[in-house]
Design a protein around this motif. Structure first.
Motif, PDB file in Angstrom:
ATOM      1  N   PHE A 161       0.839  -1.204   0.000  1.00 28.86           N
ATOM      2  CA  PHE A 161       0.000   0.000   0.000  1.00 28.86           C
ATOM      3  C   PHE A 161       0.875   1.256   0.000  1.00 28.86           C
ATOM      4  O   PHE A 161       0.576   2.228  -0.707  1.00 28.86           O
ATOM      5  CB  PHE A 161      -0.923   0.005   1.219  1.00 28.86           C
ATOM      6  N   GLN A 162       1.940   1.244   0.780  1.00 29.29           N
ATOM      7  CA  GLN A 162       2.843   2.398   0.803  1.00 29.29           C
ATOM      8  C   GLN A 162       3.500   2.592  -0.562  1.00 29.29           C
ATOM      9  O   GLN A 162       3.664   3.734  -1.028  1.00 29.29           O
ATOM     10  CB  GLN A 162       3.917   2.204   1.884  1.00 29.29           C
ATOM     11  N   THR A 163       3.866   1.487  -1.214  1.00 30.41           N
ATOM     12  CA  THR A 163       4.436   1.574  -2.567  1.00 30.41           C
ATOM     13  C   THR A 163       3.421   2.164  -3.536  1.00 30.41           C
ATOM     14  O   THR A 163       3.747   3.028  -4.365  1.00 30.41           O
ATOM     15  CB  THR A 163       4.869   0.177  -3.047  1.00 30.41           C
ATOM     16  N   PHE A 164       2.182   1.692  -3.443  1.00 34.09           N
ATOM     17  CA  PHE A 164       1.097   2.208  -4.289  1.00 34.09           C
ATOM     18  C   PHE A 164       0.911   3.708  -4.060  1.00 34.09           C
ATOM     19  O   PHE A 164       0.818   4.495  -5.017  1.00 34.09           O
ATOM     20  CB  PHE A 164      -0.189   1.440  -3.962  1.00 34.09           C
ATOM     21  N   LYS A 165       0.871   4.121  -2.815  1.00 31.65           N
ATOM     22  CA  LYS A 165       0.659   5.531  -2.481  1.00 31.65           C
ATOM     23  C   LYS A 165       1.784   6.404  -3.031  1.00 31.65           C
ATOM     24  O   LYS A 165       1.530   7.454  -3.649  1.00 31.65           O
ATOM     25  CB  LYS A 165       0.567   5.684  -0.958  1.00 31.65           C
ATOM     26  N   GLN A 166       3.017   5.973  -2.838  1.00 37.16           N
ATOM     27  CA  GLN A 166       4.161   6.766  -3.301  1.00 37.16           C
ATOM     28  C   GLN A 166       4.187   6.886  -4.818  1.00 37.16           C
ATOM     29  O   GLN A 166       4.481   7.960  -5.365  1.00 37.16           O
ATOM     30  CB  GLN A 166       5.456   6.139  -2.785  1.00 37.16           C
TER      31      GLN A 166
END
Length: 386
Positions: A161-166
């Motif tokens: 999710f953090q990868t997606f957000k960034q």
């Protein structure tokens, strides 16, 4: 000719006028003096619909008292204002309509007992039914206080999710046209990711306890054993979806579950819990499909988060609250439309959570009740009230 029913017509050129009867004409045409009319007393023998559990429950609570009948029942204090109305206007209307007296605890009281008293059993019954209808309508208009969910707290999903957000925020800074309205304020918190199953309005502690008991009963039932004793769910979270037809004006973007036997098992659990809790009038309006299936979704972006932050800032500075603003996901669909959040990930529990409280140790919502997926049968110890 009756001057009241067929008044005299006066014709002046192309215009036509009706000459209404005077009060004296009305009195003369009425065969009986108003003072001589006897009011028909209320009927004491009331036909009860035995197929209506709500009516049967109210009827059991009606007791005979001096000069009439009375019934007392619980209404959570959250809903008292909907019965009373502005300056007691709605309460007065109810009392006039049903010729009864309604006793509601004063504002600020912790008591939940509401009583209705009237000379007629019939009026007590109907007044109580109207009050319960008002409560049901108010519950549907209230924001959810609790929800049942599948927590998504595994490190793999959080990292992805953090990868997606960034990646989305980076692309939005480079090509803002396809990401109108997208900024960090509308992303879901990584600590509280979950799949929503049922949203609830639990107005007081007794309703929380009632919801927990419903979950416990379902969990230990034959149907619950079939659904929970097959072991943890193995789920794949992949692809994006949104809840309207225009990708340039979206309020919620969420991740989907890939079809599998375990995703269908979760769907069945959600549907059956929704039906059980709806029967007890504890649910709020939620994401339900015309086919009566709960819309399983893991929210990723929601314009409501930006509005809530904006309204807090506006309130702090003395300004009026701002309206909710949509965002465009055309760019997100191009770069991450088939994003994998996890594949064949194990999920071990379903929780009843308080939407407004958080566990300081996990940063997830505070859990009121847990249902564990097991492989060694169903045990009461697997349900923990927090």
């Amino acid at each position: 000719m009756d001057p009241v029913l067929t008044p005299e017509m006066i014709h002046i050129g192309p215009r036509h006028y009706r000459k209404n009867a005077s009060k004296q004409c009305f009195v003369q045409s009425f065969p009986t003096s108003i003072s001589q009319i006897e009011e028909v007393p209320d009927v004491e023998e009331v036909d009860i619909d035995e197929n209506d559990p709500e009516t049967m429950e109210i009827n059991r609570k009606i007791m005979a008292v001096d000069n009439g009948y009375t019934a007392s029942f619980k209404v959570p204090p959250l809903f008292h204002k909907f019965i009373v109305g502005v300056q007691h206007s709605k309460k007065k209307l109810l009392e006039d309509e049903f010729r009864c007296y309604i006793d509601i605890p004063n504002s600020g009281s912790s008591s939940s007992m509401v009583s209705v008293t009237a000379t007629s059993r019939f009026n007590v019954l109907n007044a109580c039914r109207r009050i319960l209808w008002i409560v049901t309508d108010a519950r549907n208009r209230c924001q959810p206080t609790h929800f049942i969910c599948l927590p998504v707290t595994c490190p793999t999903v959080k990292d992805n999710f953090q990868t997606f957000k960034q990646s989305v925020l980076q692309a939005a800074s480079e090509c803002p046209h396809d990401f109108m309205g997208v900024d960090s304020s509308i992303f879901h918190s990584v600590s509280t990711l979950h799949f929503t199953l049922v949203t609830l309005v639990l107005a007081d502690e007794s309703e929380v306890e009632k919801a927990c008991e419903i979950l416990k009963t379902f969990y230990k039932s034959q149907r619950g054993i079939q659904l929970f004793a097959s072991g943890p769910l193995q789920l794949t979270i992949k692809d994006l979806e949104y809840m309207n037809d225009d990708p340039t004006s979206v309020h919620v973007l969420y991740a989907k579950l890939m079809e599998s036997s375990d995703s269908q098992r979760l769907q069945t659990i959600a549907n059956e819990l929704l039906n059980l809790l709806t029967e007890q009038n504890l649910t709020s309006t939620g994401s339900y499909r015309p086919d009566n299936n709960v819309k399983l979704h893991m929210t990723l972006l929601n314009s409501k988060y930006r509005q809530e932050k904006s309204n807090r800032d506006a309130s702090f500075q003395g300004f009026s609250p701002n309206t909710r603003t949509s965002f465009s996901i055309t760019g997100i669909l191009k770069i991450a439309g088939n994003f994998y959040f996890t594949e064949n990930q194990s999920f071990h529990q379903i929780c009843l959570c308080d939407r407004l409280s958080f566990d300081s140790s996990t940063q997830f919502y505070k859990c009121c009740c847990k249902l564990e997926f097991t492989t060694d049968g169903i045990h009461c110890s697997h349900i923990n009230k927090m």
